[in-house]
Write an enzyme that holds these catalytic residues in place. Structure first.
Site, PDB file in Angstrom:
ATOM      1  N   LYS A 122       0.824  -1.223   0.000  1.00  0.00           N
ATOM      2  CA  LYS A 122       0.000   0.000   0.000  1.00  0.00           C
ATOM      3  C   LYS A 122       0.855   1.269   0.000  1.00  0.00           C
ATOM      4  CE  LYS A 122      -0.941   0.430   4.967  1.00  0.00           C
ATOM      5  NZ  LYS A 122      -2.007   0.582   5.982  1.00  0.00           N
ATOM      6  N   ASP A 123       2.173   1.139   0.327  1.00  0.00           N
ATOM      7  CA  ASP A 123       3.078   2.288   0.280  1.00  0.00           C
ATOM      8  C   ASP A 123       3.649   2.532  -1.114  1.00  0.00           C
ATOM      9  OD1 ASP A 123       2.782   2.673   3.014  1.00  0.00           O
ATOM     10  OD2 ASP A 123       4.563   1.502   3.531  1.00  0.00           O
ATOM     11  N   ARG A 137      -8.659   8.050   4.939  1.00  0.00           N
ATOM     12  CA  ARG A 137      -9.649   6.978   4.732  1.00  0.00           C
ATOM     13  C   ARG A 137     -10.266   6.548   6.059  1.00  0.00           C
ATOM     14  NH1 ARG A 137      -9.029   1.630   5.496  1.00  0.00           N
ATOM     15  NH2 ARG A 137      -6.798   1.959   5.820  1.00  0.00           N
ATOM     16  N   ARG A 138      -9.421   6.284   7.038  1.00  0.00           N
ATOM     17  CA  ARG A 138      -9.926   5.824   8.338  1.00  0.00           C
ATOM     18  C   ARG A 138     -10.757   6.905   9.025  1.00  0.00           C
ATOM     19  NH1 ARG A 138      -4.164   2.940   9.349  1.00  0.00           N
ATOM     20  NH2 ARG A 138      -4.749   0.855   8.596  1.00  0.00           N
ATOM     21  N   ARG A 148       1.937   9.053  14.544  1.00  0.00           N
ATOM     22  CA  ARG A 148       2.938   8.476  13.655  1.00  0.00           C
ATOM     23  C   ARG A 148       3.883   7.591  14.439  1.00  0.00           C
ATOM     24  NH1 ARG A 148       4.537  10.974   9.321  1.00  0.00           N
ATOM     25  NH2 ARG A 148       5.466   8.941   8.872  1.00  0.00           N
ATOM     26  N   ARG A 152       3.092   3.256  18.222  1.00  0.00           N
ATOM     27  CA  ARG A 152       1.681   3.682  18.212  1.00  0.00           C
ATOM     28  C   ARG A 152       0.856   2.937  19.257  1.00  0.00           C
ATOM     29  NH1 ARG A 152      -0.055   2.817  12.344  1.00  0.00           N
ATOM     30  NH2 ARG A 152       1.958   1.781  12.089  1.00  0.00           N
ATOM     31  N   CYS A 158      -3.298   8.880  -1.451  1.00  0.00           N
ATOM     32  CA  CYS A 158      -4.007   8.879  -0.160  1.00  0.00           C
ATOM     33  C   CYS A 158      -4.629  10.241   0.119  1.00  0.00           C
ATOM     34  CB  CYS A 158      -3.052   8.489   0.968  1.00  0.00           C
ATOM     35  SG  CYS A 158      -1.728   9.673   1.281  1.00  0.00           S
TER      36      CYS A 158
END
Length: 291
Positions: free
Chosen positions: A77-78, A123-124, A141, A147, A234
């Site tokens: 996804k990166d 998105r989240r 981050r 996290r 994104c």
């Protein structure tokens, strides 16, 4: 062979698992070279408020292009939707679960309006708004372990993460809730790993192809093609998830929201696995009409 990777525990774990798969098949030992990326150095910004193209991959891809390493391992996804013309995705190993999960000292249902949610994902945040959670969003981050610690220490009341990373790191005990993909739809390619190499590295690519998982490859190809057609990275809330259905067809579900959590359009389309890219193009063009 030599592989390039980021230095986070998740990146190293993904890389070591990938290398072990190659070694199991070929017997070849692989040297690991840790390379720091721009994304690793930025700790206090929302990803969607900056130019995030190649944020976690650019330096690694440069090392591949300059033949400092033979290949690099990325979280798919990166990976930017447009790779350098001299690079190729040589393999996508078997994909891990793509779901988003909730990390908190409280249950998802018990997190009241006004609670703080750590997030760097538009998105989240959009899905939380769609479900009318009323959260206050704070940048969060750092690597997976950092996290989790910030949540457990009370810096924020909770966060959403990709389940795949927690599985790979053996940290699933911290998961409060696993969300179905139709409740919070994953980012395109979430849960998958991409092995990047030079197109002209024939011998390397022949070796890397041996760890490619055909079904995983086709699933993420469809998802990432939707992203490519939309050209939004994104910078827009998009969920896209492909699966193999009971008829052995590729079934692609994509949902486009706005920043306020309103659904602009959602669609489910199917095709054969061999036409995965065409399916992604079709769905991408359909969504494009609603941007």
């Amino acid at each position: 062979m030599k592989v390039g990777t980021r230095g986070s525990q998740l990146a190293l774990t993904q890389t070591k698992q990938t290398c072990q798969s190659i070694t199991n098949i070929t017997g070849e030992k692989i040297e690991v070279d840790i390379i720091k990326t721009k994304g690793d150095k930025i700790k206090d910004s929302q990803l969607y408020n900056m130019d995030s193209k190649g944020l976690f991959t650019k330096e690694l891809d440069k090392a591949v292009l300059e033949e400092e390493v033979d290949f690099a391992v990325h979280s798919l996804k990166d990976v930017p939707t447009e790779l350098d013309e001299d690079l190729t995705i040589a393999a996508i190993p078997l994909r891990e679960k793509a779901n988003d999960v909730f990390i908190s000292n409280k249950n998802w249902e018990d997190l009241e309006e006004g609670s703080s949610l750590g997030s760097s994902s538009l998105r989240r945040e959009a899905f939380c708004k769609y479900h009318e959670k009323g959260f206050k969003f704070k940048p969060l981050r750092g690597n997976v372990e950092t996290r989790i610690k910030k949540v457990l220490d009370g810096e924020v009341d909770g966060t959403l993460m990709a389940e795949a990373g927690l599985i790979r790191l053996g940290l699933t005990k911290y998961i409060k809730t696993e969300f179905p993909v139709d409740y919070i739809t994953p980012a395109a390619g979430q849960g998958a790993v991409a092995v990047i190499s030079r197109k002209d590295s024939t011998e390397v690519n022949e070796t890397l192809k041996k760890i490619d998982d055909y079904n995983s490859n086709k699933r993420v190809l469809a998802e990432k093609t939707v992203l490519y057609e939309l050209g939004i990275g994104c910078q827009w809330p998009l969920g896209s998830y492909a699966k193999i259905n009971s008829k052995s067809q590729l079934e692609l579900y994509s949902i486009l929201l706005n920043e306020d959590g309103e659904i602009l359009h959602q669609t489910t389309q199917t095709s054969s696995l061999r036409t995965a890219k065409e399916l992604g193009v079709k769905v991408g063009k359909e969504l494009l009409e609603y941007l």
